[in-house]
Enzyme design. Sequence first.
Site, PDB file in Angstrom:
ATOM      1  N   HIS A 111       0.832  -1.208   0.000  1.00 54.78           N
ATOM      2  CA  HIS A 111       0.000   0.000   0.000  1.00 54.78           C
ATOM      3  C   HIS A 111       0.868   1.259   0.000  1.00 54.78           C
ATOM      4  O   HIS A 111       0.675   2.162  -0.830  1.00 54.78           O
ATOM      5  CB  HIS A 111      -0.905  -0.010   1.224  1.00 54.78           C
ATOM      6  CG  HIS A 111      -1.788   1.190   1.345  1.00 54.78           C
ATOM      7  ND1 HIS A 111      -3.070   1.240   0.825  1.00 54.78           N
ATOM      8  CD2 HIS A 111      -1.574   2.414   1.911  1.00 54.78           C
ATOM      9  CE1 HIS A 111      -3.599   2.424   1.068  1.00 54.78           C
ATOM     10  NE2 HIS A 111      -2.715   3.156   1.731  1.00 54.78           N
ATOM     11  N   GLU A 112       1.798   1.310   0.926  1.00 54.04           N
ATOM     12  CA  GLU A 112       2.645   2.498   1.026  1.00 54.04           C
ATOM     13  C   GLU A 112       3.590   2.621  -0.168  1.00 54.04           C
ATOM     14  O   GLU A 112       3.938   3.729  -0.580  1.00 54.04           O
ATOM     15  CB  GLU A 112       3.443   2.477   2.335  1.00 54.04           C
ATOM     16  CG  GLU A 112       2.591   2.485   3.598  1.00 54.04           C
ATOM     17  CD  GLU A 112       1.636   3.666   3.654  1.00 54.04           C
ATOM     18  OE1 GLU A 112       1.972   4.736   3.105  1.00 54.04           O
ATOM     19  OE2 GLU A 112       0.545   3.515   4.239  1.00 54.04           O
ATOM     20  N   HIS A 146       1.957   4.653  -2.839  1.00 48.89           N
ATOM     21  CA  HIS A 146       2.129   6.094  -2.624  1.00 48.89           C
ATOM     22  C   HIS A 146       3.551   6.531  -3.004  1.00 48.89           C
ATOM     23  O   HIS A 146       3.737   7.544  -3.695  1.00 48.89           O
ATOM     24  CB  HIS A 146       1.887   6.443  -1.157  1.00 48.89           C
ATOM     25  CG  HIS A 146       0.477   6.241  -0.688  1.00 48.89           C
ATOM     26  ND1 HIS A 146      -0.610   6.735  -1.362  1.00 48.89           N
ATOM     27  CD2 HIS A 146      -0.018   5.599   0.403  1.00 48.89           C
ATOM     28  CE1 HIS A 146      -1.715   6.421  -0.714  1.00 48.89           C
ATOM     29  NE2 HIS A 146      -1.384   5.722   0.354  1.00 48.89           N
TER      30      HIS A 146
END
Length: 377
Positions: A25-26, A29
């Site tokens: 997920h990170e 980003h």
Amino acid sequence: MIQTPGLWLTILAFVLVIGPLVFVHEMGHYLAGRLFGVKADAFSIGFGREIFGVTDKRGTRWKFGWLPLGGYVKFAGDMNAASQPDAEWLSLPAEERAKTFQVKPLWQRAIIVAAGPAVNFLLAVLILMGFAVAYGDSRTTTVVGAVEKGSAAAAIALQPGDRITSVGGRSVEWFEDIRRYVRIRAGEQAEVTFDRGGTSIRRTVTIGTQIQRDRFDNEYRLGLLGVAPAQAVRVSVGLLEAPGVAVRGVRDIVTMMVETLGQIITGKRSVKELGGPLSIAKASGEQLALGPDAFVFLIALVSINLGFINLLPVPMLDGGHLFFYAIEAVQRRPVKPQVQEWAFRGGLAALLALMMLVTFNDLGAFGLWKNLAGLIG
């Protein structure tokens, strides 16, 4: 016989589920930020005090926090969860300021924020593609093969040979469509339309309730119509067809999440059914004990959950940022910092309250409150 996976296997399974999914997920980003030239000051798996870490040549601190229940990417210039610039931002040299998140166009900021949930959905699609290629796809038609005596289907006089065309006002093409609709609506009324010899018949049914227990003594309350298909068909899926099958699978899971959440909000389901990290840990251990297939499928489910939850328009979550960006796009100026600050404080309070609720539910599911009541009594 109840077969528990054990504490250490449960902890290991939980780490193997949450750690990689938070990282993915990170990383979404982070990679989107790098694509648009945004410098990342920190990339953390876990919150709180740093256990260990390393700083790369770009100046990004890669680290692990002591509380492994999430993670974050801190871009250059960020001061808080609202991504507001810190006091020193204006004094930065122009070259450094150009690498901060705040200076980027709205559409780039939106892509950077949305990339985290998007990667979670992408990971789930890849996993479901693998399952589709390995095990095929169910293409069982909605023609009734058998009706269980005393069931909800028997109550509306469904017969073998009938072809169910819609349930609850939704058209159904495959038998799995019926199963997905019914299983989360135990005890509810629904309209069933079926074709019998060319004649369309519409009747209202009260969906039956079935209580199931698995080998770990988990109890599930499921809706049951009481019909079996005339013929179960599973077709092989090639690599070109697999993405479509996987995307439909993710869509169906998200639809079920939305509907279940709506049932909780409207009171049709108890808030006690909401689970938190302890429930995920328990499920992780159980699925790992069942085998690699069950465990990998759980990773896909949790990844979809992570992506879905982060897209909710709640301040502190990715969806909250995107909500403010949508307002900014409409009114052609950012939301006032004071409004964002209070919104994010409210979002933090709501998330903490939710965390307390699901932890309370988890402990209750583990029998803590019942045991304490027994001791007091």
